[in-house]
Design a protein around this motif. Structure first.
Motif, PDB file in Angstrom:
ATOM      1  N   LEU A 249       7.117 -49.437 -43.379  1.00 22.42           N
ATOM      2  CA  LEU A 249       7.540 -48.292 -44.191  1.00 22.42           C
ATOM      3  C   LEU A 249       6.331 -47.479 -44.665  1.00 22.42           C
ATOM      4  O   LEU A 249       6.348 -46.253 -44.653  1.00 22.42           O
ATOM      5  N   ALA A 250       5.290 -48.185 -45.085  1.00 23.41           N
ATOM      6  CA  ALA A 250       4.081 -47.497 -45.547  1.00 23.41           C
ATOM      7  C   ALA A 250       3.493 -46.658 -44.411  1.00 23.41           C
ATOM      8  O   ALA A 250       3.076 -45.522 -44.599  1.00 23.41           O
ATOM      9  N   TYR A 251       3.510 -47.223 -43.207  1.00 24.24           N
ATOM     10  CA  TYR A 251       2.987 -46.519 -42.032  1.00 24.24           C
ATOM     11  C   TYR A 251       3.692 -45.196 -41.832  1.00 24.24           C
ATOM     12  O   TYR A 251       3.097 -44.187 -41.489  1.00 24.24           O
ATOM     13  N   ALA A 252       4.988 -45.218 -42.064  1.00 23.64           N
ATOM     14  CA  ALA A 252       5.780 -44.018 -41.795  1.00 23.64           C
ATOM     15  C   ALA A 252       6.023 -43.218 -43.061  1.00 23.64           C
ATOM     16  O   ALA A 252       7.059 -42.615 -43.235  1.00 23.64           O
ATOM     17  N   GLY A 253       5.075 -43.227 -43.970  1.00 29.53           N
ATOM     18  CA  GLY A 253       5.116 -42.249 -45.035  1.00 29.53           C
ATOM     19  C   GLY A 253       5.503 -42.738 -46.410  1.00 29.53           C
ATOM     20  O   GLY A 253       5.428 -41.977 -47.364  1.00 29.53           O
ATOM     21  N   HIS A 291      12.424 -63.220 -46.137  1.00 31.66           N
ATOM     22  CA  HIS A 291      13.630 -62.911 -46.913  1.00 31.66           C
ATOM     23  C   HIS A 291      14.252 -64.194 -47.446  1.00 31.66           C
ATOM     24  O   HIS A 291      14.309 -65.215 -46.755  1.00 31.66           O
ATOM     25  N   SER A 292      14.720 -64.122 -48.692  1.00 38.29           N
ATOM     26  CA  SER A 292      15.284 -65.321 -49.318  1.00 38.29           C
ATOM     27  C   SER A 292      16.678 -65.615 -48.782  1.00 38.29           C
ATOM     28  O   SER A 292      17.144 -66.732 -48.811  1.00 38.29           O
ATOM     29  N   SER A 293      17.360 -64.584 -48.278  1.00 47.07           N
ATOM     30  CA  SER A 293      18.710 -64.798 -47.748  1.00 47.07           C
ATOM     31  C   SER A 293      19.007 -63.697 -46.757  1.00 47.07           C
ATOM     32  O   SER A 293      18.198 -62.804 -46.536  1.00 47.07           O
ATOM     33  N   GLU A 294      20.169 -63.745 -46.161  1.00 48.93           N
ATOM     34  CA  GLU A 294      20.617 -62.700 -45.258  1.00 48.93           C
ATOM     35  C   GLU A 294      20.650 -61.363 -45.998  1.00 48.93           C
ATOM     36  O   GLU A 294      21.400 -61.194 -46.962  1.00 48.93           O
ATOM     37  N   THR A 295      19.833 -60.458 -45.597  1.00 49.96           N
ATOM     38  CA  THR A 295      19.911 -59.142 -46.207  1.00 49.96           C
ATOM     39  C   THR A 295      20.565 -58.196 -45.213  1.00 49.96           C
ATOM     40  O   THR A 295      20.939 -58.602 -44.122  1.00 49.96           O
ATOM     41  N   LEU A 296      20.702 -56.964 -45.575  1.00 49.99           N
ATOM     42  CA  LEU A 296      21.201 -55.954 -44.649  1.00 49.99           C
ATOM     43  C   LEU A 296      20.243 -55.867 -43.460  1.00 49.99           C
ATOM     44  O   LEU A 296      19.051 -56.125 -43.605  1.00 49.99           O
ATOM     45  N   PRO A 297      20.741 -55.475 -42.281  1.00 49.01           N
ATOM     46  CA  PRO A 297      19.821 -55.352 -41.147  1.00 49.01           C
ATOM     47  C   PRO A 297      18.723 -54.326 -41.426  1.00 49.01           C
ATOM     48  O   PRO A 297      17.584 -54.501 -41.036  1.00 49.01           O
ATOM     49  N   VAL A 298      19.093 -53.262 -42.114  1.00 46.39           N
ATOM     50  CA  VAL A 298      18.126 -52.198 -42.395  1.00 46.39           C
ATOM     51  C   VAL A 298      17.797 -52.206 -43.884  1.00 46.39           C
ATOM     52  O   VAL A 298      18.700 -52.196 -44.723  1.00 46.39           O
ATOM     53  N   VAL A 299      16.522 -52.256 -44.228  1.00 42.34           N
ATOM     54  CA  VAL A 299      16.153 -52.203 -45.646  1.00 42.34           C
ATOM     55  C   VAL A 299      15.719 -50.799 -46.068  1.00 42.34           C
ATOM     56  O   VAL A 299      15.917 -50.414 -47.209  1.00 42.34           O
ATOM     57  N   ILE A 387      10.478 -41.080 -37.452  1.00 41.09           N
ATOM     58  CA  ILE A 387      11.420 -41.690 -38.392  1.00 41.09           C
ATOM     59  C   ILE A 387      11.500 -43.159 -38.023  1.00 41.09           C
ATOM     60  O   ILE A 387      11.653 -43.497 -36.858  1.00 41.09           O
ATOM     61  N   MET A 388      11.334 -44.008 -39.018  1.00 45.03           N
ATOM     62  CA  MET A 388      11.413 -45.436 -38.725  1.00 45.03           C
ATOM     63  C   MET A 388      12.523 -46.085 -39.521  1.00 45.03           C
ATOM     64  O   MET A 388      12.602 -45.930 -40.738  1.00 45.03           O
ATOM     65  N   ILE A 389      13.348 -46.818 -38.807  1.00 45.27           N
ATOM     66  CA  ILE A 389      14.381 -47.627 -39.441  1.00 45.27           C
ATOM     67  C   ILE A 389      13.824 -49.038 -39.482  1.00 45.27           C
ATOM     68  O   ILE A 389      13.479 -49.593 -38.442  1.00 45.27           O
ATOM     69  N   VAL A 390      13.709 -49.581 -40.685  1.00 43.60           N
ATOM     70  CA  VAL A 390      12.972 -50.832 -40.828  1.00 43.60           C
ATOM     71  C   VAL A 390      13.866 -51.944 -41.378  1.00 43.60           C
ATOM     72  O   VAL A 390      14.656 -51.724 -42.296  1.00 43.60           O
ATOM     73  N   GLY A 391      13.720 -53.119 -40.801  1.00 50.86           N
ATOM     74  CA  GLY A 391      14.447 -54.288 -41.301  1.00 50.86           C
ATOM     75  C   GLY A 391      14.175 -55.515 -40.449  1.00 50.86           C
ATOM     76  O   GLY A 391      14.362 -55.463 -39.242  1.00 50.86           O
ATOM     77  N   GLU A 392      13.744 -56.607 -41.093  1.00 51.30           N
ATOM     78  CA  GLU A 392      13.419 -57.825 -40.335  1.00 51.30           C
ATOM     79  C   GLU A 392      14.657 -58.411 -39.661  1.00 51.30           C
ATOM     80  O   GLU A 392      14.562 -59.045 -38.632  1.00 51.30           O
TER      81      GLU A 392
END
Lengths: 450, 450
Positions: A249-253, A291-299, A387-392
């Motif tokens: 995210l930092a990379y993309a602004g 991540h401590s638990s299942e999060t959304l695919p995209v953060v 544009i970057m969509i980010v999520g582990e």
């Protein structure tokens, strides 16, 4: 044991310092406080750091510096007055501001750094005294004494790995330690500042050095927003973010934390939280190793402008061993850093940041592509955004790209490029900058709308 | 003026030659006929070229070659008998087959090529005489006489650019000229064959040389199918394809025309049509420089197996000037050709074909990535396939990627990688090979189903 860092806007006024005191006092684990220089009290105000830059400029020109000195000293004094206590350190602070104008101008690579660092340094002295006055024993520690020994690179100091052992000794202190951010000291005893976001770097280094359980970074927002609030109205703040996600995210602004600041904490495996001084009960954004638990695919969804694409094509390009390497060699010889190199069969593009190019370099690249590599076609396209969509957790969600491209297609956003796969943490799109806002809105809607 | 090339299956039997004659006779523009060696008459048959390889092997081992010679001579004789005419050239053909066994074995780099070329060469003699017998004046032209002068690279000859002027003189001929495909002659008068698909190359060279209006390539299918018939049941054949589309499809596993064969015709800007000898009224597939009208965004979907991905990650990778170049240098030093290099922020993958690697090379790559480039993680992933969606008009159809990813996602195909943008002609997906069939079916359905 926590390291707690406060940014300039959290330290701009007496009422802000009051909040800072309450935050530190509320948790006995908050043993190390890293501070920035005082920021703006309101939009019309001047940051102490900017005042120091003015002071520096006058000094090296030989202009009278009294007004500059007075403005800065008054700025600290006003804070003390507002806080309603008599600060013994004010005398030292005033002297230290004045002493800057006695430093040698000639052959002094560190003069500018010395001026700049004074903002943080004096603020730390004042804050330590204020904490003690309020009944929370606190001690100012100069970076030299703290062991923050850095490389001799003015404006771009790097921590020496050997520093960490010395920093670890700070754990033994009984009082709260208040450490000025933004600078360290070279082996030759010179003040040397870190790059942009330097106080975050100090916090990160101290957290790693003292092996903190948590590095708290207090800003003036409720953590990191899932998208830029300038484009998306009232975006939500991200609850939990991994270091890898943060970096993408930092990379993309995303500019909440300068990504270099993350490195020491990341290497030290120190979890990090970004919180709001003005809303300390908000959980903020946790930056974790996993991540401590299942999060959304995209953060989060980030966007950044000022990208350029160098596009070339050559028939039977992919038969040539070394073609891609030769292209990158041309760039490297011109000291140009590239970001991405998407390839077709007979086509290759280099995506890079606008700042890496100059008209002369562009001409030279095109010339060399044509003469050395005999490409059939080469052109440079400006005005691109990524544009970057980010999520582990994206890798286990096959539909993320489908959702994203469907949303973009519905809004008729033309994709100059898609890259998914190298990083398991993100999907990257390149669009024309004029389509960025439309694209970002469509994506935010697709991934985060109820 | 057209150059018309026939493949081996179009020349396997008398009834096939009859069709070929009718095709050539039907259009007076068909002035240059390029022929392959006789192919298989049925599944159990042997191709003349394969018989020549056997003959060659016996000859260099010193075995008796009479049976080999007889089989090949009889193969031509049987054709003549079936055609019901007395070929004067049969004597020459028989002699030329026997003469192969008088060529020097030692220090003869071109021996294998000389054997192989005999299949095409003698077929051309026979076909020219047959055409004349049927009332269509025709003349056999040896590549040397035609001016097809090539580099001295056995099995991998390349046309010398200077050849084209001589070839152009063929335009002056009054008869139909029958030219054997697959080989040329070196400056030192040696027979030297092209690489795989060599007769297509000859046709392409002649078409460029005589500046033909059209290069017709007759095969045994109705042009190029939009997807592999082994996976998609009865795919439709593509009406019109640009050279760029053709090359992208060929890259990803379409094997109707060897892509190197396209180069001379492409450079000469000669349009090409792929037609079916057994169904000459079918329009076949036109290969053109530019689409004549708005076509579908997607013309074909190709898939190819045996890809490998070398994945690496390193914190702050994108800060390092030259990182990508150094990775490619490691590969180049090991003489490994890569196909794609998708990049994330801290991640980089190299996608390449399985055949470029060996276990020793893999180990060496990983070793160098770790020691020279100090990557945090490096691994090699086998068993990948690429799928390419190809179409020149795709760039104006933003929904193509959306349609594709939605179709793949509905079938739960996991995308290892997507690359769109470098080439404006295609979108590439990397999937695990076991998911390829499912993916290809979903995409064909999405783009071509009624």
């Amino acid at each position: 044991m926590k390291v707690t860092k406060f940014g300039g806007s959290s330290l701009a006024s007496a009422s802000q310092l009051e909040k800072v005191f309450n935050i530190v006092q509320a948790d006995p684990e908050r043993r190390f406080v890293v501070v920035s220089a005082p920021g703006k009290r309101d939009a019309a105000d001047t940051k102490v750091t900017d005042a120091l830059i003015q002071y520096y400029k006058r000094y090296i020109k030989g202009d009278d510096v009294t007004a500059s000195q007075d403005w800065i000293i008054d700025r600290y004094q006003a804070m003390v007055d507002e806080l309603g206590f008599t600060a013994k350190s004010m005398k030292k602070i005033a002297q230290s501001i004045k002493d800057l104008a006695t430093l040698p101008i000639e052959n002094n690579d560190f003069l500018y750094d010395s001026f700049l660092a004074a903002g943080e340094d004096n603020n730390a002295k004042l804050i330590a005294e204020y904490f003690t006055y309020r009944g929370l024993p606190a001690r100012y520690v100069h970076p030299k004494k703290a062991g923050i020994i850095v490389s001799s690179e003015p404006g771009n100091a790097r921590i020496l790995p050997s520093s960490y052992d010395k920093i670890e000794e700070l754990r033994e202190a009984d009082e709260v330690l208040v450490i000025p951010g933004f600078f360290g000291v070279t082996i030759d005893n010179q003040i040397c500042t870190f790059s942009r976001g330097g106080s975050d770097i100090t916090g990160s280094i101290v957290a790693a050095g003292v092996k903190a359980d948590l590095y708290e970074n207090f800003t003036d927002v409720d953590g990191i927003f899932a998208a830029h609030p300038g484009i998306i109205k009232n975006p939500h703040s991200i609850k939990e973010l991994t270091y890898r996600e943060m970096r993408e995210l930092a990379y993309a602004g995303f500019s909440v934390l300068h990504d270099e600041a993350l490195l020491p904490a990341y290497r030290g495996r120190i979890p990090l939280v970004i919180k709001n001084t003005n809303n300390p009960d908000h959980p903020g954004t946790q930056i974790v190793l996993e991540h401590s638990s299942e999060t959304l695919p995209v953060v989060g969804i980030a966007a950044d402008d000022d990208f350029v694409s160098i596009n070339m094509s050559k028939y039977l390009m992919n038969r040539e061993v070394g073609f891609g390497r030769k292209v990158l060699q041309i760039l490297e010889d011109l000291n140009i850093r590239f970001e991405h190199m998407p390839t077709g069969i007979d086509d290759l593009s280099i995506v890079l940041r606008e700042r890496e190019l100059t008209p002369i370099k562009e001409e030279e690249i095109l010339r060399q592509l044509k003469t050395k590599l005999e490409v059939d076609k080469a052109e440079i396209e400006h005005g691109l955004s990524i544009i970057m969509i980010v999520g582990e957790n994206m890798k286990s969600h096959v539909g993320v790209t489908a959702t994203a491209t469907a949303a973009l297609s519905q809004q008729n956003v033309n994709l100059a490029m898609i890259s998914q796969g190298a990083s398991e943490v993100s999907v990257m799109f390149v669009v024309k900058t004029e389509e960025k806002e439309k694209a970002l809105k469509a994506l935010y809607q697709a991934f985060f709308a109820e």
